[in-house]
Design a protein around this motif. Structure first.
Motif, PDB file in Angstrom:
ATOM      1  N   TYR A  82       5.790  -1.916  -6.844  1.00 30.60           N
ATOM      2  CA  TYR A  82       4.665  -2.743  -6.030  1.00 30.60           C
ATOM      3  C   TYR A  82       3.644  -3.163  -6.841  1.00 30.60           C
ATOM      4  CZ  TYR A  82       7.268  -0.509  -2.135  1.00 30.60           C
ATOM      5  OH  TYR A  82       8.321  -0.441  -1.150  1.00 30.60           O
ATOM      6  N   ASN A  83       3.316  -2.498  -7.972  1.00 27.42           N
ATOM      7  CA  ASN A  83       2.190  -2.808  -8.721  1.00 27.42           C
ATOM      8  C   ASN A  83       2.469  -4.313  -9.264  1.00 27.42           C
ATOM      9  OD1 ASN A  83      -0.300  -2.592 -10.717  1.00 27.42           O
ATOM     10  ND2 ASN A  83       1.159  -2.860 -12.152  1.00 27.42           N
ATOM     11  N   ALA A  84       3.775  -4.575  -9.996  1.00 28.26           N
ATOM     12  CA  ALA A  84       4.134  -5.809 -10.631  1.00 28.26           C
ATOM     13  C   ALA A  84       4.064  -6.897  -9.091  1.00 28.26           C
ATOM     14  CB  ALA A  84       5.538  -5.733 -11.110  1.00 28.26           C
ATOM     15  N   LEU A  85       4.597  -6.561  -7.969  1.00 27.15           N
ATOM     16  CA  LEU A  85       4.503  -7.526  -7.013  1.00 27.15           C
ATOM     17  C   LEU A  85       2.975  -7.924  -6.341  1.00 27.15           C
ATOM     18  CD1 LEU A  85       6.131  -8.842  -4.602  1.00 27.15           C
ATOM     19  CD2 LEU A  85       5.801  -6.631  -3.359  1.00 27.15           C
ATOM     20  N   GLY A 134      12.256   4.712  -4.718  1.00 25.72           N
ATOM     21  CA  GLY A 134      12.588   5.616  -5.624  1.00 25.72           C
ATOM     22  C   GLY A 134      11.607   5.648  -6.853  1.00 25.72           C
ATOM     23  N   SER A 135      12.234   5.969  -8.144  1.00 24.67           N
ATOM     24  CA  SER A 135      11.279   6.386  -9.209  1.00 24.67           C
ATOM     25  C   SER A 135      10.667   5.012  -9.763  1.00 24.67           C
ATOM     26  CB  SER A 135      12.070   6.951 -10.412  1.00 24.67           C
ATOM     27  OG  SER A 135      13.114   6.232 -10.640  1.00 24.67           O
ATOM     28  N   ASP A 136      11.182   3.808  -9.524  1.00 25.39           N
ATOM     29  CA  ASP A 136      10.612   2.539 -10.063  1.00 25.39           C
ATOM     30  C   ASP A 136       9.706   1.838  -8.985  1.00 25.39           C
ATOM     31  OD1 ASP A 136      12.096   2.593 -12.472  1.00 25.39           O
ATOM     32  OD2 ASP A 136      13.854   1.686 -11.713  1.00 25.39           O
ATOM     33  N   LEU A 138      17.443   0.653  -3.539  1.00 32.31           N
ATOM     34  CA  LEU A 138      16.656   1.685  -2.855  1.00 32.31           C
ATOM     35  C   LEU A 138      15.771   2.474  -4.156  1.00 32.31           C
ATOM     36  CD1 LEU A 138      19.513   3.274  -1.164  1.00 32.31           C
ATOM     37  CD2 LEU A 138      17.653   1.934  -0.143  1.00 32.31           C
ATOM     38  N   ASP A 139      16.137   2.431  -5.273  1.00 33.38           N
ATOM     39  CA  ASP A 139      15.355   3.252  -6.170  1.00 33.38           C
ATOM     40  C   ASP A 139      14.182   2.246  -6.655  1.00 33.38           C
ATOM     41  OD1 ASP A 139      14.908   5.227  -8.276  1.00 33.38           O
ATOM     42  OD2 ASP A 139      15.318   3.730  -9.868  1.00 33.38           O
TER      43      ASP A 139
END
Length: 324
Positions: A89-92, A82-84, A77-78
């Motif tokens: 999403y940038n790495a994805l 969450g905070s990550d 969930l994080d």
């Protein structure tokens, strides 16, 4: 006088099946054991680890608490909300962008290399050896080589007369990673496609030439359809490999760079910060993402190897298409 037949008794067909099945299972058991040790156990261990989080602090009574704490799906969930989530999403996006752009360029360049290497001309052996050199170079060495090329005072800026910071940040860093990736792995696709080209009967092209088919028509109607199984397998392998991209952007650009941070780098960074639960969750998400991409690729494009007995019939059909 009756004689007794000395011919060996034959085993009924219904008795051969279970016996051969048990023998096959016995012979394959070492392979299954090795796969279970090197794949299944680490995967299950990562799933288990992703359900925990490193905890240190004070409990309700004021005592110091250290160690792993069961958090269930909190790590996942994080990651998503969450905070990550921003880094995830940038790495994805970076992983997907690098994968599909680099594989598309590698496919076009690799097929071109294969067609060139399949032709008979003087110096063909030298061309084949030269094309395979980038694939033989280790990825870390390749990353260091291209980092030197893309320096502010490197070869690229010297030849173009520009002052671009290729290894710093932004879209320039992404271009640098894609260029280095395509340079290294395009020969892999070219090699597999060349193997598929060499088993196409030469008389198919001779018949197409007699029928008046142009070189482009032969390539589209004969070469591409007959080499399709080898090409799809090569593209599938490259997709699975590119989705796990780590060492090239890590060496060429560096860690914790938002422009080139991939899911593998994100998982490494989390483990480097001793956040093993989060790192395991990132790894499991990456495994699921790779499995989904592979499943969709196989279902949509049918990446299966066609049997050799079917090739003459297919060749005749594509020769008729080239004649039309």
């Amino acid at each position: 006088m009756s004689t007794t037949s000395l011919a060996p008794a034959t085993v009924p067909a219904r008795d051969k099946g279970p016996r051969e099945g048990r023998r096959a299972a016995l012979l394959l058991s070492p392979t299954f054991l090795v796969l279970a040790l090197v794949i299944l156990y680490p995967l299950l261990s990562a799933v288990y680890q992703s359900l925990f989080a490193s905890n240190s602090g004070l409990d309700e009574s004021g005592f110091v608490v250290e160690g792993d704490q069961f958090v269930g799906l909190a790590n996942y969930l994080d990651i998503f909300v969450g905070s990550d989530s921003d880094r995830f999403y940038n790495a994805l996006w970076n992983t997907t962008f690098f994968t599909f752009v680099s594989v598309a360029l590698e496919t076009a360049i690799g097929v071109t290399f294969a067609v060139l290497m399949n032709r008979a001309f003087k110096g063909r052996a030298f061309l084949r050896a030269a094309i395979l050199i980038p694939w033989a170079i280790p990825t870390a060495v390749s990353g260091l080589l291209w980092r030197w090329i893309f320096q502010s005072e490197g070869i690229v800026n010297t030849l173009t007369g520009q002052e671009v910071l290729w290894t710093a940040d932004g879209f320039a860093a992404q271009i640098a990673v894609i260029t280095a990736e395509v340079w290294k792995t395009a020969p892999f696709i070219g090699l597999l496609v060349l193997a598929g080209l060499q088993i196409i009967p030469g008389e198919v092209y001779e018949a197409a030439k007699l029928d008046g088919a142009s070189a482009w028509r032969q390539f589209v109607s004969i070469t591409l359809p007959l080499v399709r199984p080898a090409l799809l397998v090569a593209v599938l392998f490259r997709l699975l490999d590119a989705l796990r991209m780590f060492d090239l952007p890590f060496v060429l650009i560096g860690p914790r760079n938002p422009s080139v941070e991939t899911l593998s780098i994100l998982a490494w960074d989390s483990s480097n910060q001793l956040e093993y639960g989060t790192a395991s969750a990132f790894s499991i998400v990456l495994v699921v993402y790779v499995a989904v991409i592979a499943f969709v690729f196989v279902k949509l494009l049918g990446a299966n190897v066609v049997g050799s007995e079917d090739r003459p019939r297919r060749a005749g059909r594509f020769r008729k298409q080239a004649r039309a």
